[in-house]
Design a protein around this motif. Structure first.
Motif, short mmCIF file in Angstrom:
data_model
loop_
_atom_site.label_atom_id
_atom_site.label_comp_id
_atom_site.label_asym_id
_atom_site.label_seq_id
_atom_site.Cartn_x
_atom_site.Cartn_y
_atom_site.Cartn_z
N GLN A 92 0.84 -1.20 0.00
CA GLN A 92 0.00 0.00 0.00
C GLN A 92 0.88 1.25 0.00
N GLN A 93 1.93 1.22 0.82
CA GLN A 93 2.84 2.36 0.88
C GLN A 93 3.53 2.57 -0.46
N LEU A 94 3.94 1.51 -1.11
CA LEU A 94 4.60 1.63 -2.41
C LEU A 94 3.66 2.22 -3.47
N VAL A 95 2.38 1.84 -3.41
CA VAL A 95 1.40 2.42 -4.33
C VAL A 95 1.30 3.93 -4.12
N LEU A 96 1.24 4.35 -2.85
CA LEU A 96 1.13 5.78 -2.55
C LEU A 96 2.39 6.53 -2.99
#
Length: 497
Positions: free
Chosen positions: A148-152
């Motif tokens: 999720q952090q990588l997507v953001l």
């Protein structure tokens, strides 16, 4: 002379009686990386939220490319070319990854959303962080916190921003993911993007930064060229004192019989054939990349989920299919990896959050809570564990991340644990608070508590663990005694090499 893209002049911000920022000034040059460091509660996130338009400063001014900015909202900041990725993934869990990427920035022609164009652009964004386009149709909530952090981060990078703010971006990333992020940051720097980088990890800040500013109690206490500083100087400037980070104490746990045994535990492709034993007084570290199955395996032991195959034994009793209430009754306690969504009740007070798991201990036979006794015990923990809060009746959200984590940690110390499962116990926490929590963990081990320590912070695993288990793609790839657990060896087996 380098071109100044962002300048902060005498920024002040207060929340009630708390003076969060006092007279903060700095300059960020175009194409430079400026790191902002400080202990939890120093004012770093408040400063970043002001720059990103989420908060309004009480006094002082911000200048972007020499012009005074008037930011009324995050949208104003985004339109000015300022993008921020917050420490805690801020997502719409039930919506797809594609919808999350374009939320508020949909490509529209007439009255129609151009899904094909958005899909093509999303693929290019995910390439920046090496994520598969296969995830675009999945609900965001089904991704690991790290992904999720990588997507953001991909969203922030893909939008053509002038300034990218990264708030503790590596706190939930694996070693390989962090290395990829550093590569992206250096590529952006070469393209002229300016970066404000907030982190507690001194080594990575020294590695990537051009300059460092340090906040303490809302004030700038130091401004340094990264090439001129040492790790000890940074830590001392952050805390105002020298910190002894070597907390490991040898103990005689080896003579104890195992309290917990896990045999051939499996669940689909998430984790497979997991076997180990844990003794009272032992700290058993688990290290692996995001998606290695560590947290999922831990939640099965706690009874939050059930494995499909294999067995879990506690003091010889088969507890393979117990639920969390039964685990707590046996004094098997679990501190989850994401305190915001998995651990704390954001709408409640510090007192309510700390006592939530043991209200029966403060209640009469008919369920009436003895508030006086509850407050006495909660206050004792606040004092003993140095939790920085004006009142136990304050909302939990008024605390800094480090002190929120202390509350979550202390929740389970209202009773003496038998087994403590700690999943990323110091994620996003400053050096000083991290050292305090490390000391508490070592004290528990000295009191014969069996500890499972799951962490993506390799120095943390190596400094605290008596033994280390590495996992890769759901399988155990190595099991090492403390003296065998070198950084090179652990990384090799965690990467599946």
């Amino acid at each position: 002379m380098e071109e100044i893209i962002l300048e902060a002049r005498n920024i002040d911000k207060s929340f009630g009686g708390t003076h969060a920022l006092q007279n903060v000034s700095f300059q960020l040059c175009k194409g430079n990386i400026l790191s902002v460091m400080g202990e939890n509660g120093a004012g770093k996130s408040t400063l970043m939220k002001i720059i990103a338009g989420a908060y309004k400063n009480d006094s002082g001014e911000l200048l972007l490319e020499g012009k005074k900015m008037q930011l009324g909202s995050p949208l104003d900041a985004a339109q000015a070319g300022i993008s921020i990725v917050y420490q805690e993934p801020n997502v719409f869990s039930d919506m797809s990854v594609l919808e999350n990427i374009f939320m508020g920035n949909e490509i529209v022609s007439g009255n129609r959303i151009q899904w094909d164009d958005m899909y093509c652009q999303a693929i290019e964004a995910l390439k920046l962080v090496d994520l598969s386009p296969d995830i675009l149709s999945k609900p965001m909530g089904t991704l690991s916190i790290g992904n999720q952090q990588l997507v953001l981060i991909a969203c922030g990078v893909f939008r053509k921003c002038k300034i990218l703010i990264l708030d503790e971006p590596t706190s939930i990333l694996s070693y390989a993911e962090s290395e990829k992020l550093f590569s992206i940051i250096m590529d952006l720097k070469a393209k002229g993007v300016s970066i404000l980088y907030i982190s507690h990890r001194v080594a990575e800040v020294m590695r990537i930064s051009d300059e460092i500013i340090i906040l303490r109690d809302g004030c700038v206490t130091a401004k340094m060229k990264a090439s001129e500083v040492t790790e000890e100087k940074v830590i001392e400037a952050m805390s105002g004192r020298k910190i002894n980070r070597n907390v490991y104490i040898a103990r005689g746990y080896q003579k104890n019989e195992p309290i917990l045994k896990v045999e051939n535990l499996s669940y689909g492709n998430t984790y497979n054939d997991i076997s180990f034993s844990l003794k009272p007084g032992e700290i058993l570290g688990f290290y692996g990349l995001v998606g290695s199955g560590r947290s999922e395996m831990a939640r099965a032991i706690f009874g939050e989920t059930n494995a499909e195959k294999g067995s879990i034994y506690f003091k010889g009793e088969n507890i393979s299919h117990i639920h969390t209430q039964q685990a707590v009754a046996r004094k098997i306690f679990y501190v989850p990896e994401d305190r915001g969504t998995q651990g704390l009740f954001s709408a409640h007070t510090v007192r309510e959050n700390m006592s939530a798991s043991f209200l029966k201990d403060f209640s009469s036979k008919i369920g009436v809570i003895h508030r006086k006794l509850e407050r006495q015990i909660v206050q004792k923990n606040i004092d003993e564990y140095k939790i920085k809060v004006q009142s136990m009746e304050d909302p939990i959200t008024t605390l800094s991340g480090g002190h929120e984590q202390k509350v979550l940690f202390c929740r389970w110390l209202l009773e003496k644990p038998e087994v403590m499962i700690l999943d990323e116990p110091t994620r996003g926490i400053d050096v000083s608070t991290k050292t305090e929590i490390h000391k508490y963990i070592m004290q528990l081990a000295q009191q014969n508590v069996a500890i499972m320590l799951i962490s993506s912070d390799l120095p943390e695993i190596m400094s605290l663990s008596d033994e280390v288990i590495t996992m890769h793609v759901g399988k155990i790839t190595g099991h090492f005694a403390r003296e065998q657990a070198t950084e090179k060896t652990i990384l090799k087996y965690a990467l599946g090499l």
